[in-house]
Motif scaffolding. Sequence first.
Motif, PDB file in Angstrom:
ATOM      1  N   THR A  28       0.836  -1.209   0.000  1.00  0.00           N
ATOM      2  CA  THR A  28       0.000   0.000   0.000  1.00  0.00           C
ATOM      3  C   THR A  28       0.867   1.254   0.000  1.00  0.00           C
ATOM      4  OG1 THR A  28      -1.749  -1.188   1.186  1.00  0.00           O
ATOM      5  CG2 THR A  28      -1.842   1.215   1.209  1.00  0.00           C
ATOM      6  N   ALA A 164      -4.847   1.499  -1.158  1.00  0.00           N
ATOM      7  CA  ALA A 164      -5.366   0.559  -0.153  1.00  0.00           C
ATOM      8  C   ALA A 164      -6.331  -0.433  -0.794  1.00  0.00           C
ATOM      9  CB  ALA A 164      -6.053   1.324   0.972  1.00  0.00           C
ATOM     10  N   SER A 167      -4.352  -2.929  -2.872  1.00  0.00           N
ATOM     11  CA  SER A 167      -3.630  -3.864  -1.997  1.00  0.00           C
ATOM     12  C   SER A 167      -4.581  -4.840  -1.324  1.00  0.00           C
ATOM     13  CB  SER A 167      -2.854  -3.081  -0.936  1.00  0.00           C
ATOM     14  OG  SER A 167      -1.897  -2.242  -1.541  1.00  0.00           O
TER      15      SER A 167
END
Length: 458
Positions: A28, A164, A167
Amino acid sequence: MAAEAPSLRRTLLVWLLAPLVVLVPLATALLYLLAVQPAMDSLDRALTDTAVALAQILEERDGQTALPLSAQTAHALRADLVDEVVFAVGDAQGRLLGGEHALLAQNPHLARGAWRFFDGQLRGKAMRMVAHGAACGAQTCPILVAESLGKRDAAARAVALAAAGVSLLLALCLALLAWLAVGRGLRPLQQASQELERRSLQQLDPLPLQQLPREVAFFGTALNALFGRLRQAVGAQRSFLDDASHQLRTPLAVLLSESAQVLEQPHPPELHARLQRLHAAAERSAHLSHQLLTLARAEGAALERRGQAARIDLARLVTEAAADWVRPALAAEQDLGFDLQPAMVQGEAWLLRELLANLVHNAQQHAGRGAQVTVRTRTEGDTVWLEVEDDGPGMDAADQARAWDRFHRGRSATGPGTGLGLPIVQHIAQLHAGAAELQTGPAGRGLCVRVRLPRADR
């Protein structure tokens, strides 16, 4: 309390997924850094466009630098839907030619043509600034443009959320792939385990090792070796049973025959009771040895392959064996009846004949003189039913619960018996993937033994 056995699936998943706890945040952060910088650079280039536009407006008049900037142009340069844009243009001596004096005060004094981006404060507000050393005649004039951080903060949040999300999606995909990979890798073990759970004493074939991973094939090899030893033990048991059957049947047959002949010949009256007891004991011993050998042979047959099983019609099997039951029925003045419908099963004929013989013998012996005994066969869907019913005294609930125990005889049982007839019936039924059950007769008296077997495939 015993500790729970460790799970191989759980261990593999932990070792595969635990690194994601560290790798996902790192991924991330890396994605954020790789994506946010281009976004910030793009916004900085927008600031340079404003600075270049201001540099194009600078003029040299009579040796003096001027900024002929109309109100409309100044307004256009400051126009922005999100952020506040501020600019400042100074001459070579640092005097303000246009824009905000407070911004010009942050001039970093750059060389001609140089650019510099930096963060600063203007009127207490955080700003992103660009400074440019613009050419104004033979001298350098500072041009500064500042912009509030609204678009940059929004871009940073969007990039952070995107990083985010990517990921997290990657982590979920990896977790799913790890789950599928572990499940696929363990599937041969699960199949082998299910195969072992399904197996009974009828199946001692070697496990197929082709589907097992090399890392656990040695375990399958050990199991197959164990199965091989069990098959050898079965062979030895069958050989012993064959020898024992010959060794037992001959002397018992001689004893039974001789005792019967002695009873028929003249003999002292005081010996008659003893001879009767001797003959009854010989009969019981012969019957007991036959049932014990039958039970042992059935257990031995359970360890053999069932590939030799054949399609058998129970109705025909009953018809063929009926002659053996007529004489005892006539001697006991019993009404032996048949209600036979085709009932095809897969099994071994000699075992099913023993099952029938034990059922009918049990009914004839315990129903009493003058009783009615009925043998039925029928097919219902995928199930074949074999029933032997009598209208004798039957069994109470306590005796029915223990009727399948070996050597147990009901309290109301009369006459000779070994307590092995029903256990043999249940065992043979189970060998054929079926079961036996007891019911009280339809008139509230007597006993009905029902054997359920799977119908043979057409």
